[in-house]
Design a protein around this motif. Sequence first.
Motif, PDB file in Angstrom:
ATOM      1  N   ILE A  58       0.838  -1.206   0.000  1.00 39.64           N
ATOM      2  CA  ILE A  58       0.000   0.000   0.000  1.00 39.64           C
ATOM      3  C   ILE A  58       0.872   1.255   0.000  1.00 39.64           C
ATOM      4  O   ILE A  58       0.564   2.245  -0.677  1.00 39.64           O
ATOM      5  N   GLU A  78      -5.252  -2.189  -3.115  1.00 40.06           N
ATOM      6  CA  GLU A  78      -6.613  -2.448  -2.655  1.00 40.06           C
ATOM      7  C   GLU A  78      -6.910  -3.944  -2.638  1.00 40.06           C
ATOM      8  O   GLU A  78      -7.524  -4.451  -1.696  1.00 40.06           O
ATOM      9  N   ARG A 138      -8.181   8.524  -2.451  1.00 38.99           N
ATOM     10  CA  ARG A 138      -7.940   7.251  -1.782  1.00 38.99           C
ATOM     11  C   ARG A 138      -8.880   6.155  -2.285  1.00 38.99           C
ATOM     12  O   ARG A 138      -8.536   4.981  -2.291  1.00 38.99           O
ATOM     13  N   ALA A 182      -8.760   4.223  -7.865  1.00 30.72           N
ATOM     14  CA  ALA A 182      -7.474   3.564  -8.131  1.00 30.72           C
ATOM     15  C   ALA A 182      -6.460   4.508  -8.771  1.00 30.72           C
ATOM     16  O   ALA A 182      -5.314   4.593  -8.328  1.00 30.72           O
ATOM     17  N   ARG A 242      -5.375   7.347  -6.476  1.00 31.78           N
ATOM     18  CA  ARG A 242      -4.621   6.835  -5.330  1.00 31.78           C
ATOM     19  C   ARG A 242      -3.126   6.777  -5.656  1.00 31.78           C
ATOM     20  O   ARG A 242      -2.283   6.989  -4.798  1.00 31.78           O
ATOM     21  N   TRP A 282     -10.030   5.232   4.359  1.00 35.38           N
ATOM     22  CA  TRP A 282      -9.929   4.205   3.308  1.00 35.38           C
ATOM     23  C   TRP A 282      -9.358   2.898   3.833  1.00 35.38           C
ATOM     24  O   TRP A 282     -10.000   1.851   3.738  1.00 35.38           O
ATOM     25  N   THR A 327     -11.852   0.066   4.956  1.00 40.41           N
ATOM     26  CA  THR A 327     -11.858  -1.134   4.107  1.00 40.41           C
ATOM     27  C   THR A 327     -11.591  -2.383   4.932  1.00 40.41           C
ATOM     28  O   THR A 327     -12.271  -3.410   4.779  1.00 40.41           O
TER      29      THR A 327
END
Length: 211
Positions: free
Chosen positions: A9, A21, A104, A107, A110, A138, A142
Amino acid sequence: MYLLVGLVIGLESLGIPLPGEIILVTASLLAASQDHINPYILGSCAIAGAVIGDSIGYVIGRKGGQPLLTWLGRKFPKHFSAEHVASAERSFQKWGMWAVFVGRFIALLRIFAGPLAGVLRMPYWKFAIANVLGGIVWAGGTTAVIYSVGKVAEDWLKRFSYLGLVAALAFGLGSMLLMKWRTKKAQQKAERQPVAATAEAAEPEPVPAAE
């Protein structure tokens, strides 16, 4: 596991196209079924990776400037093409620090958020606030949501059958793909609008016929 999630990440947030992700979702699902994976530590590592990676990306973007984006465009043409960079710049010009926060959850943004905020000289205090809040919401959100869904699915599986779980996973995957498709279509539409406006402005006005 924890360090791997935080590293992937962090590298993605720094500006390297990686499936951060997907790694986070997979790790959160594993935490729901494996007792040795602590979801709180997992979420904390994901948040740290997101915030630190974006911060490093900001510093690199501020030091490297526009030549950095040109270099990234040559190295990663699929993600850092001129069209994608222009689209991200329009988002930053329109939304400011909110582009870092909202980015965030998208995609493409990010990957862009940290370096592009540095290239565009966004004040660091604005970037830092949006970066930390975005990372918490985020990465932490998530982890919490996917972990909870995994726990519910596991309990449901014990009561019913594998067929039901497959149907639930298929529904979740289909919903995610639909959202990504709609986001991509919206981005393409936004990218076409400036081109159309430029062509319309460049088109010469018809010359009236002489009487």
